[in-house]
Design a protein around this motif. Sequence first.
Motif, PDB file in Angstrom:
ATOM      1  N   GLN A  55       0.843  -1.195   0.000  1.00  0.00           N
ATOM      2  CA  GLN A  55       0.000   0.000   0.000  1.00  0.00           C
ATOM      3  C   GLN A  55       0.873   1.238   0.000  1.00  0.00           C
ATOM      4  N   ASP A  56       1.661   1.405   1.028  1.00  0.00           N
ATOM      5  CA  ASP A  56       2.554   2.553   1.084  1.00  0.00           C
ATOM      6  C   ASP A  56       3.903   2.128   0.531  1.00  0.00           C
ATOM      7  N   GLY A  57       4.386   2.871  -0.417  1.00  0.00           N
ATOM      8  CA  GLY A  57       5.642   2.521  -1.053  1.00  0.00           C
ATOM      9  C   GLY A  57       6.708   3.547  -0.764  1.00  0.00           C
ATOM     10  N   GLU A  58       7.727   3.496  -1.576  1.00  0.00           N
ATOM     11  CA  GLU A  58       8.834   4.435  -1.473  1.00  0.00           C
ATOM     12  C   GLU A  58       8.356   5.830  -1.839  1.00  0.00           C
ATOM     13  N   GLY A  87       1.775  -7.410 -15.511  1.00  0.00           N
ATOM     14  CA  GLY A  87       1.372  -7.503 -14.109  1.00  0.00           C
ATOM     15  C   GLY A  87       1.763  -6.271 -13.313  1.00  0.00           C
ATOM     16  N   LEU A  88       2.898  -5.662 -13.636  1.00  0.00           N
ATOM     17  CA  LEU A  88       3.314  -4.467 -12.900  1.00  0.00           C
ATOM     18  C   LEU A  88       2.416  -3.275 -13.212  1.00  0.00           C
ATOM     19  N   PHE A  89       1.918  -3.176 -14.454  1.00  0.00           N
ATOM     20  CA  PHE A  89       0.941  -2.139 -14.795  1.00  0.00           C
ATOM     21  C   PHE A  89      -0.293  -2.317 -13.907  1.00  0.00           C
ATOM     22  N   LYS A  90      -0.799  -3.532 -13.843  1.00  0.00           N
ATOM     23  CA  LYS A  90      -1.980  -3.830 -13.025  1.00  0.00           C
ATOM     24  C   LYS A  90      -1.673  -3.645 -11.544  1.00  0.00           C
ATOM     25  N   HIS A  91      -0.453  -3.992 -11.124  1.00  0.00           N
ATOM     26  CA  HIS A  91      -0.079  -3.828  -9.716  1.00  0.00           C
ATOM     27  C   HIS A  91      -0.209  -2.366  -9.277  1.00  0.00           C
ATOM     28  N   PHE A  92       0.226  -1.445 -10.149  1.00  0.00           N
ATOM     29  CA  PHE A  92       0.077  -0.023  -9.806  1.00  0.00           C
ATOM     30  C   PHE A  92      -1.394   0.300  -9.562  1.00  0.00           C
ATOM     31  N   LEU A  93      -2.258  -0.172 -10.440  1.00  0.00           N
ATOM     32  CA  LEU A  93      -3.692   0.110 -10.298  1.00  0.00           C
ATOM     33  C   LEU A  93      -4.295  -0.630  -9.104  1.00  0.00           C
ATOM     34  N   ASP A  94      -3.744  -1.788  -8.751  1.00  0.00           N
ATOM     35  CA  ASP A  94      -4.223  -2.510  -7.578  1.00  0.00           C
ATOM     36  C   ASP A  94      -3.981  -1.720  -6.294  1.00  0.00           C
ATOM     37  N   LEU A  95      -3.032  -0.796  -6.320  1.00  0.00           N
ATOM     38  CA  LEU A  95      -2.715   0.004  -5.144  1.00  0.00           C
ATOM     39  C   LEU A  95      -3.515   1.309  -5.094  1.00  0.00           C
ATOM     40  N   ILE A  96      -4.524   1.412  -5.956  1.00  0.00           N
ATOM     41  CA  ILE A  96      -5.418   2.579  -6.006  1.00  0.00           C
ATOM     42  C   ILE A  96      -6.791   2.133  -5.494  1.00  0.00           C
TER      43      ILE A  96
END
Length: 185
Positions: A55-58, A87-96
């Motif tokens: 959830q919280d990243g760098e 998957g990394l594109f989707k991962h960014f959106l999963d964190l929204i």
Amino acid sequence: MSGPRFVAFAGSWSRPSRTRRLVETAASRATARFGGSAHVFDIADLGPGFGAARQDGEAAFERHRNAFLAADALIVAPPVFKGGYSGLFKHFLDLIEPEALAGKPVLLAACGGGERHALVIEHQLRPLFGFFESVTLPTGVYASAADFAEGVPAAAPLLDRLDRAVGQFAAHLPRTVAVPLRAAV
């Protein structure tokens, strides 16, 4: 700077990237037409720990996610790999959070090696942003390798489609006055 805040996210992890060049071009055309500012980023900008982010990243991730959430309009484009987005594109959106993008206008685009993946916009991206209740612009922009010259979007049909899609932001940007397009010199 006053005017709309455009944020363009290229779901690419490589540099140089045709996908990044496509969203940079779209963002440039959007600010030329409507004024305002543009923030452009890709997966590589999200920091080395992005893949493990829950959830919280760098700080880099937080800066780009905050810009994404604060945008008046979004431009998103993943590269197409094995028939879909990464998957990394989707991962960014999963964190929204889903409600964070409700009602936000989104220009959908994608890049692939050839024309065979052009429907990724309709079959994968549009439903994904439908889940977020975003307002996806009617015109999606798919670019293949043949649409680029020296790494830059150059094909006239691609640029015309991009201008048509960018123009569709007008109905969703409050108090904006579109600047007439000037002929390329």
